[in-house]
Design a protein around this motif. Structure first.
Motif, PDB file in Angstrom:
ATOM      1  N   LEU A  42       0.871  -1.304  -0.093  1.00 14.56           N
ATOM      2  CA  LEU A  42      -0.151  -0.093   0.120  1.00 14.56           C
ATOM      3  C   LEU A  42       1.322   1.642  -0.118  1.00 14.56           C
ATOM      4  O   LEU A  42       0.604   2.011  -0.680  1.00 14.56           O
ATOM      5  N   ILE A  43       1.947   1.327   1.298  1.00 13.82           N
ATOM      6  CA  ILE A  43       2.782   2.364   1.161  1.00 13.82           C
ATOM      7  C   ILE A  43       3.602   2.019  -1.130  1.00 13.82           C
ATOM      8  O   ILE A  43       3.732   3.718  -1.346  1.00 13.82           O
ATOM      9  N   ALA A  44       3.857   1.309  -1.279  1.00 15.08           N
ATOM     10  CA  ALA A  44       4.080   1.433  -3.108  1.00 15.08           C
ATOM     11  C   ALA A  44       3.534   1.905  -3.739  1.00 15.08           C
ATOM     12  O   ALA A  44       3.569   3.158  -4.753  1.00 15.08           O
ATOM     13  N   VAL A  45       2.060   1.578  -3.757  1.00 18.23           N
ATOM     14  CA  VAL A  45       1.308   2.511  -4.624  1.00 18.23           C
ATOM     15  C   VAL A  45       0.705   3.584  -4.483  1.00 18.23           C
ATOM     16  O   VAL A  45       1.069   4.710  -5.233  1.00 18.23           O
ATOM     17  N   ALA A  46       1.090   4.081  -2.603  1.00 16.77           N
ATOM     18  CA  ALA A  46       1.393   5.062  -2.257  1.00 16.77           C
ATOM     19  C   ALA A  46       2.458   6.420  -3.140  1.00 16.77           C
ATOM     20  O   ALA A  46       2.030   7.663  -4.239  1.00 16.77           O
ATOM     21  N   VAL A  47       3.395   6.140  -3.007  1.00 17.50           N
ATOM     22  CA  VAL A  47       4.325   6.180  -3.670  1.00 17.50           C
ATOM     23  C   VAL A  47       4.909   6.583  -4.716  1.00 17.50           C
ATOM     24  O   VAL A  47       5.006   7.662  -5.591  1.00 17.50           O
ATOM     25  N   ALA A  48       3.980   5.539  -5.533  1.00 19.61           N
ATOM     26  CA  ALA A  48       4.473   5.043  -7.153  1.00 19.61           C
ATOM     27  C   ALA A  48       3.087   6.152  -7.989  1.00 19.61           C
ATOM     28  O   ALA A  48       3.903   6.615  -8.263  1.00 19.61           O
ATOM     29  N   HIS A  49       2.421   7.003  -7.360  1.00 19.77           N
ATOM     30  CA  HIS A  49       1.716   7.424  -7.643  1.00 19.77           C
ATOM     31  C   HIS A  49       2.143   9.066  -7.182  1.00 19.77           C
ATOM     32  O   HIS A  49       1.766   9.916  -8.743  1.00 19.77           O
ATOM     33  N   VAL A  50       2.449   9.166  -6.613  1.00 21.11           N
ATOM     34  CA  VAL A  50       3.643  10.549  -6.104  1.00 21.11           C
ATOM     35  C   VAL A  50       4.823  10.899  -6.977  1.00 21.11           C
ATOM     36  O   VAL A  50       5.143  11.524  -7.749  1.00 21.11           O
ATOM     37  N   THR A  51       5.563   9.697  -7.163  1.00 18.98           N
ATOM     38  CA  THR A  51       6.657   9.953  -8.589  1.00 18.98           C
ATOM     39  C   THR A  51       6.218   9.528  -9.936  1.00 18.98           C
ATOM     40  O   THR A  51       6.593   9.533 -10.582  1.00 18.98           O
ATOM     41  N   GLN A  52       5.021   9.297  -9.852  1.00 22.45           N
ATOM     42  CA  GLN A  52       4.059   9.221 -10.979  1.00 22.45           C
ATOM     43  C   GLN A  52       4.886   7.982 -12.169  1.00 22.45           C
ATOM     44  O   GLN A  52       4.534   7.854 -13.336  1.00 22.45           O
ATOM     45  N   CYS A  53       4.882   6.653 -11.697  1.00 15.11           N
ATOM     46  CA  CYS A  53       6.030   5.634 -12.706  1.00 15.11           C
ATOM     47  C   CYS A  53       4.430   5.280 -12.942  1.00 15.11           C
ATOM     48  O   CYS A  53       4.431   3.841 -12.035  1.00 15.11           O
ATOM     49  N   PRO A  54       4.205   4.771 -13.812  1.00 15.72           N
ATOM     50  CA  PRO A  54       3.222   3.731 -14.170  1.00 15.72           C
ATOM     51  C   PRO A  54       3.111   2.241 -14.259  1.00 15.72           C
ATOM     52  O   PRO A  54       2.482   1.344 -13.484  1.00 15.72           O
TER      53      PRO A  54
END
Length: 110
Positions: A48-60
């Motif tokens: 869940l943390i990784a999903v949140a961070v991925a949205h901030v870093t915008q890595c599809p």
């Protein structure tokens, strides 16, 4: 790849990346396994943390991969969306907090 910003992941691209820097790729793979191993945080929480961070870093790629991993770890669609909202608030909060730099600059000489 015309009309597409990111290439589709493929075994060929993964092989080429590994071929260009095999030791670094192996270290990165080991790092990822260690980071996502069960520890003080369970796997679902880490994903869940990784999903949140991925949205901030915008890595599809990260958004897709970690969403699937989070679901495999038992995360619900509602938990995933809540994690994204936390990320959105934190990103917006950073802009809000940095307004103090702008405000302090208002009083400086032009």
């Amino acid at each position: 790849m015309a009309g597409q910003l990111y290439p589709e992941p493929s075994p060929e691209l993964a092989h080429r990346r590994r071929e260009l820097a095999p030791d670094t790729q192996a270290a990165f793979d080991a790092f990822g396994r260690q980071v996502f191993a069960h520890g003080a945080l369970d796997t679902k929480t880490k994903q869940l943390i990784a999903v949140a961070v991925a949205h901030v870093t915008q890595c599809p790629y990260c958004i897709q991969g970690h969403t699937k991993a989070a679901q495999r770890a038992g995360a619900t669609a509602q938990e995933l969306m809540e994690a994204v909202w936390v990320a959105a608030e934190m990103r917006a909060g950073g802009a809000f907090a940095h307004a103090s730099l702008m405000i302090a600059s208002l009083s400086e000489d032009r």
